[in-house]
Scaffold this motif. Sequence first.
Motif, PDB file in Angstrom:
ATOM      1  N   THR A  51       0.832  -1.209   0.000  1.00  0.00           N
ATOM      2  CA  THR A  51       0.000   0.000   0.000  1.00  0.00           C
ATOM      3  C   THR A  51       0.860   1.250   0.000  1.00  0.00           C
ATOM      4  O   THR A  51       0.599   2.211  -0.732  1.00  0.00           O
ATOM      5  N   VAL A  52       1.906   1.252   0.824  1.00  0.00           N
ATOM      6  CA  VAL A  52       2.818   2.398   0.891  1.00  0.00           C
ATOM      7  C   VAL A  52       3.498   2.609  -0.458  1.00  0.00           C
ATOM      8  O   VAL A  52       3.591   3.742  -0.958  1.00  0.00           O
ATOM      9  N   ARG A  53       3.946   1.539  -1.074  1.00  0.00           N
ATOM     10  CA  ARG A  53       4.618   1.656  -2.372  1.00  0.00           C
ATOM     11  C   ARG A  53       3.667   2.196  -3.433  1.00  0.00           C
ATOM     12  O   ARG A  53       4.054   3.024  -4.262  1.00  0.00           O
ATOM     13  N   GLU A  54       2.425   1.741  -3.413  1.00  0.00           N
ATOM     14  CA  GLU A  54       1.453   2.236  -4.388  1.00  0.00           C
ATOM     15  C   GLU A  54       1.181   3.724  -4.180  1.00  0.00           C
ATOM     16  O   GLU A  54       1.060   4.493  -5.137  1.00  0.00           O
ATOM     17  N   ALA A  55       1.103   4.157  -2.923  1.00  0.00           N
ATOM     18  CA  ALA A  55       0.887   5.581  -2.636  1.00  0.00           C
ATOM     19  C   ALA A  55       2.048   6.418  -3.160  1.00  0.00           C
ATOM     20  O   ALA A  55       1.842   7.494  -3.746  1.00  0.00           O
ATOM     21  N   LEU A  56       3.256   5.937  -2.989  1.00  0.00           N
ATOM     22  CA  LEU A  56       4.426   6.670  -3.466  1.00  0.00           C
ATOM     23  C   LEU A  56       4.454   6.708  -4.995  1.00  0.00           C
ATOM     24  O   LEU A  56       4.854   7.710  -5.591  1.00  0.00           O
ATOM     25  N   ARG A  57       4.002   5.624  -5.632  1.00  0.00           N
ATOM     26  CA  ARG A  57       3.943   5.617  -7.100  1.00  0.00           C
ATOM     27  C   ARG A  57       2.926   6.640  -7.599  1.00  0.00           C
ATOM     28  O   ARG A  57       3.134   7.285  -8.629  1.00  0.00           O
ATOM     29  N   ILE A  58       1.802   6.770  -6.879  1.00  0.00           N
ATOM     30  CA  ILE A  58       0.800   7.771  -7.249  1.00  0.00           C
ATOM     31  C   ILE A  58       1.419   9.167  -7.226  1.00  0.00           C
ATOM     32  O   ILE A  58       1.250   9.970  -8.152  1.00  0.00           O
ATOM     33  N   LEU A  59       2.158   9.469  -6.153  1.00  0.00           N
ATOM     34  CA  LEU A  59       2.793  10.782  -6.030  1.00  0.00           C
ATOM     35  C   LEU A  59       3.873  10.986  -7.095  1.00  0.00           C
ATOM     36  O   LEU A  59       4.063  12.092  -7.597  1.00  0.00           O
TER      37      LEU A  59
END
Length: 244
Positions: A51-59
């Motif tokens: 989840t954290v990695r996906e959030a960082l990819r969004i940013l």
Amino acid sequence: MIQLAPVTVPKASDVLAAELRERILSSEFTEGAALPPERELVVQTQMSRATVREALRILEVQGLVRIKIGRGGGAFVQLPGKDSVASSVNLLIRGRKIRLSSLLETREAIEPYCARLAAVHRTDDDLAVLDAANRTIADEGSTMAGFLQANVDWHVAVATAGHNELLAGLMTALSRAIYTATENERFVNTEVRRVAARAHRSITDAIRAQDPEAAARRMTRHVHGYADAALKADERTEITVDDR
């Protein structure tokens, strides 16, 4: 009986990305600063590593962080600039297949004001960029690709010299789209190149002299004349920005 509407629960990664985005845009995280390491974000948020990695990819896709891999790596804050504006506008232009006539109308509406701002705010560095583009434009031995790229560089440099990032981003997207659409021998010939070189020198002279009225007036004449010539050259076959 009480009726309840369906409840949509946002993805955890979207929630985390939204919180980090707000903290970046509110300057809690300053440009160039490193976000907490991935492992720390997992501990702090109690979310999964995925989840954290996906959030960082969004940013990262939104241009708000850059990801460095390896030793000393991580997620580093970056703030949107004119390139972010240009990218978004370019997607709109290509996605909606905006016609050349609309692009030219938009440029006629805003570029004279860009020239006015450039005459007020330009620096010596701005003039150096304009002069370099003008030299290539005036070189009749330069290739078509070289001339078109110098043309884009000059128009973007005028907007940049006004030191308004929103206008500079918009002009970057418009200039690239217009010259992509007119990259053919039907329109860009030796005479067109000579006329462009004279007009650009004249506008640059007004910007150098810090004469906003002359800069805006000459730019109005230039972009209006260019629009007329481009559309007349294309009376029988309309050009779209996706023509290659």
